[in-house]
Design a protein around this motif. Sequence first.
Motif, PDB file in Angstrom:
ATOM      1  N   UNK A   1      22.055  43.551  29.105  1.00  0.00           N
ATOM      2  CA  UNK A   1      22.572  42.256  29.531  1.00  0.00           C
ATOM      3  C   UNK A   1      24.088  42.186  29.322  1.00  0.00           C
ATOM      4  N   UNK A   2      24.540  42.752  28.202  1.00  0.00           N
ATOM      5  CA  UNK A   2      25.973  42.755  27.908  1.00  0.00           C
ATOM      6  C   UNK A   2      26.738  43.533  28.974  1.00  0.00           C
ATOM      7  N   UNK A   3      26.156  44.646  29.411  1.00  0.00           N
ATOM      8  CA  UNK A   3      26.800  45.464  30.431  1.00  0.00           C
ATOM      9  C   UNK A   3      26.934  44.708  31.747  1.00  0.00           C
ATOM     10  N   UNK A   4      25.922  43.932  32.111  1.00  0.00           N
ATOM     11  CA  UNK A   4      25.978  43.149  33.344  1.00  0.00           C
ATOM     12  C   UNK A   4      27.041  42.058  33.260  1.00  0.00           C
ATOM     13  N   UNK A   5      27.179  41.441  32.083  1.00  0.00           N
ATOM     14  CA  UNK A   5      28.209  40.424  31.886  1.00  0.00           C
ATOM     15  C   UNK A   5      29.601  41.034  31.983  1.00  0.00           C
ATOM     16  N   UNK A   6      29.759  42.230  31.458  1.00  0.00           N
ATOM     17  CA  UNK A   6      31.052  42.916  31.551  1.00  0.00           C
ATOM     18  C   UNK A   6      31.376  43.226  33.009  1.00  0.00           C
ATOM     19  N   UNK A   7      30.386  43.697  33.763  1.00  0.00           N
ATOM     20  CA  UNK A   7      30.599  43.961  35.191  1.00  0.00           C
ATOM     21  C   UNK A   7      30.984  42.671  35.906  1.00  0.00           C
ATOM     22  N   UNK A   8      30.317  41.587  35.577  1.00  0.00           N
ATOM     23  CA  UNK A   8      30.572  40.294  36.209  1.00  0.00           C
ATOM     24  C   UNK A   8      32.015  39.839  35.987  1.00  0.00           C
ATOM     25  N   UNK A   9      32.457  39.853  34.739  1.00  0.00           N
ATOM     26  CA  UNK A   9      33.813  39.396  34.417  1.00  0.00           C
ATOM     27  C   UNK A   9      34.858  40.375  34.946  1.00  0.00           C
ATOM     28  N   UNK A  10      34.601  41.663  34.784  1.00  0.00           N
ATOM     29  CA  UNK A  10      35.569  42.666  35.224  1.00  0.00           C
ATOM     30  C   UNK A  10      35.778  42.623  36.734  1.00  0.00           C
ATOM     31  N   UNK A  11      34.702  42.514  37.487  1.00  0.00           N
ATOM     32  CA  UNK A  11      34.821  42.557  38.943  1.00  0.00           C
ATOM     33  C   UNK A  11      35.378  41.267  39.532  1.00  0.00           C
ATOM     34  N   UNK A  12      35.104  40.148  38.906  1.00  0.00           N
ATOM     35  CA  UNK A  12      35.568  38.884  39.489  1.00  0.00           C
ATOM     36  C   UNK A  12      36.988  38.513  39.083  1.00  0.00           C
ATOM     37  N   UNK A  13      37.370  38.815  37.856  1.00  0.00           N
ATOM     38  CA  UNK A  13      38.674  38.344  37.393  1.00  0.00           C
ATOM     39  C   UNK A  13      39.623  39.481  37.024  1.00  0.00           C
ATOM     40  N   UNK A  14      39.179  40.380  36.168  1.00  0.00           N
ATOM     41  CA  UNK A  14      40.078  41.413  35.660  1.00  0.00           C
ATOM     42  C   UNK A  14      40.503  42.368  36.770  1.00  0.00           C
ATOM     43  N   UNK A  15      39.559  42.877  37.517  1.00  0.00           N
ATOM     44  CA  UNK A  15      39.852  43.802  38.613  1.00  0.00           C
ATOM     45  C   UNK A  15      39.635  43.096  39.945  1.00  0.00           C
ATOM     46  N   UNK A  16      40.237  41.938  40.109  1.00  0.00           N
ATOM     47  CA  UNK A  16      40.064  41.138  41.314  1.00  0.00           C
ATOM     48  C   UNK A  16      40.364  41.973  42.545  1.00  0.00           C
ATOM     49  N   UNK A  17      39.440  41.947  43.483  1.00  0.00           N
ATOM     50  CA  UNK A  17      39.514  42.816  44.658  1.00  0.00           C
ATOM     51  C   UNK A  17      40.775  42.557  45.477  1.00  0.00           C
ATOM     52  N   UNK A  18      41.242  41.338  45.528  1.00  0.00           N
ATOM     53  CA  UNK A  18      42.421  41.006  46.329  1.00  0.00           C
ATOM     54  C   UNK A  18      43.702  41.187  45.526  1.00  0.00           C
ATOM     55  N   UNK A  19      43.721  40.663  44.321  1.00  0.00           N
ATOM     56  CA  UNK A  19      44.967  40.598  43.561  1.00  0.00           C
ATOM     57  C   UNK A  19      45.229  41.811  42.678  1.00  0.00           C
ATOM     58  N   UNK A  20      44.223  42.635  42.437  1.00  0.00           N
ATOM     59  CA  UNK A  20      44.427  43.853  41.643  1.00  0.00           C
ATOM     60  C   UNK A  20      44.263  45.112  42.477  1.00  0.00           C
ATOM     61  N   UNK A  21      43.267  45.103  43.360  1.00  0.00           N
ATOM     62  CA  UNK A  21      42.990  46.287  44.166  1.00  0.00           C
ATOM     63  C   UNK A  21      43.603  46.202  45.554  1.00  0.00           C
ATOM     64  N   UNK A  22      44.077  45.016  45.947  1.00  0.00           N
ATOM     65  CA  UNK A  22      44.726  44.771  47.233  1.00  0.00           C
ATOM     66  C   UNK A  22      43.837  45.140  48.423  1.00  0.00           C
ATOM     67  N   UNK A  23      42.561  44.818  48.306  1.00  0.00           N
ATOM     68  CA  UNK A  23      41.609  44.992  49.399  1.00  0.00           C
ATOM     69  C   UNK A  23      41.280  43.616  49.968  1.00  0.00           C
ATOM     70  N   UNK A  24      41.067  43.532  51.255  1.00  0.00           N
ATOM     71  CA  UNK A  24      40.703  42.270  51.879  1.00  0.00           C
ATOM     72  C   UNK A  24      41.870  41.325  52.073  1.00  0.00           C
ATOM     73  N   UNK A  25      43.061  41.876  52.253  1.00  0.00           N
ATOM     74  CA  UNK A  25      44.242  41.029  52.393  1.00  0.00           C
ATOM     75  C   UNK A  25      44.311  40.281  53.720  1.00  0.00           C
ATOM     76  N   UNK A  26      43.739  40.846  54.786  1.00  0.00           N
ATOM     77  CA  UNK A  26      43.817  40.192  56.099  1.00  0.00           C
ATOM     78  C   UNK A  26      43.177  38.800  56.075  1.00  0.00           C
ATOM     79  N   UNK A  27      41.908  38.664  55.669  1.00  0.00           N
ATOM     80  CA  UNK A  27      41.365  37.304  55.601  1.00  0.00           C
ATOM     81  C   UNK A  27      41.995  36.477  54.486  1.00  0.00           C
ATOM     82  N   UNK A  28      42.429  37.127  53.419  1.00  0.00           N
ATOM     83  CA  UNK A  28      43.065  36.411  52.316  1.00  0.00           C
ATOM     84  C   UNK A  28      44.318  35.694  52.801  1.00  0.00           C
ATOM     85  N   UNK A  29      45.126  36.363  53.581  1.00  0.00           N
ATOM     86  CA  UNK A  29      46.356  35.748  54.079  1.00  0.00           C
ATOM     87  C   UNK A  29      46.118  34.892  55.322  1.00  0.00           C
ATOM     88  N   UNK A  30      45.135  35.263  56.133  1.00  0.00           N
ATOM     89  CA  UNK A  30      44.923  34.573  57.399  1.00  0.00           C
ATOM     90  C   UNK A  30      44.100  33.301  57.320  1.00  0.00           C
TER      91      UNK A  30
END
Length: 192
Positions: A1-30
């Motif tokens: 359960x702890x591992x799933x919570x870490x994945x949840x927080x890491x993927x949504x905030x820490x390693x944010x797909x748009x602001x950290x990985x710079x993926x999905x910028x087209x809809x983000x800006x558009x």
Amino acid sequence: MKELLIILVASSIVNNVVLSQFLGLCPFLGVSKRVETAAGMGGAVIFVITIASFVTSLIYKFILDPLGLSYLQTIAFILVIAALVQFVEMFLKKSVPALYQSLGVFLPLITTNCAVLGVALNNVSDGYNVLQSVINGFATAVGFTIAIVIMAGIREKIEFNDIPGPFKGSAIVLVTAGLMSIAFFGFSGVIK
């Protein structure tokens, strides 16, 4: 359960797909001009990425990997994502025509949104099981939604501000995205 919570927080905030990985910028800006539209796009992305993570994980674990066809993962994942986006597009066109109209061309662009494919490929490369893949996909999509809604809120607030000429339009949006990225970088030490 702890591992799933870490994945949840890491993927949504820490390693944010748009602001950290710079993926999905087209809809983000558009699509980030209005909060309502941004939230609608976020909801569509949450649905597509979560379901795509589930289906692509199953396809990889039970078809591609056992048969030694791992090299086909990108093509298979793109086909799954395209089918899911078509489903979402038909649903929104029939059920929520106003949102369908406001999303415009950006809804079909979810098919080519590198964030959707990136999540599916990251799930495989990180060795996630089906449950971890779904949690990672959902959390990544929530992170995308957080970023796009915050950007839309900021854009609504600065729309009528006195902005110097060279910074009007796209320039101020890019500066804002950069500042948001720096702000989210502050979360980088929370989870590795």
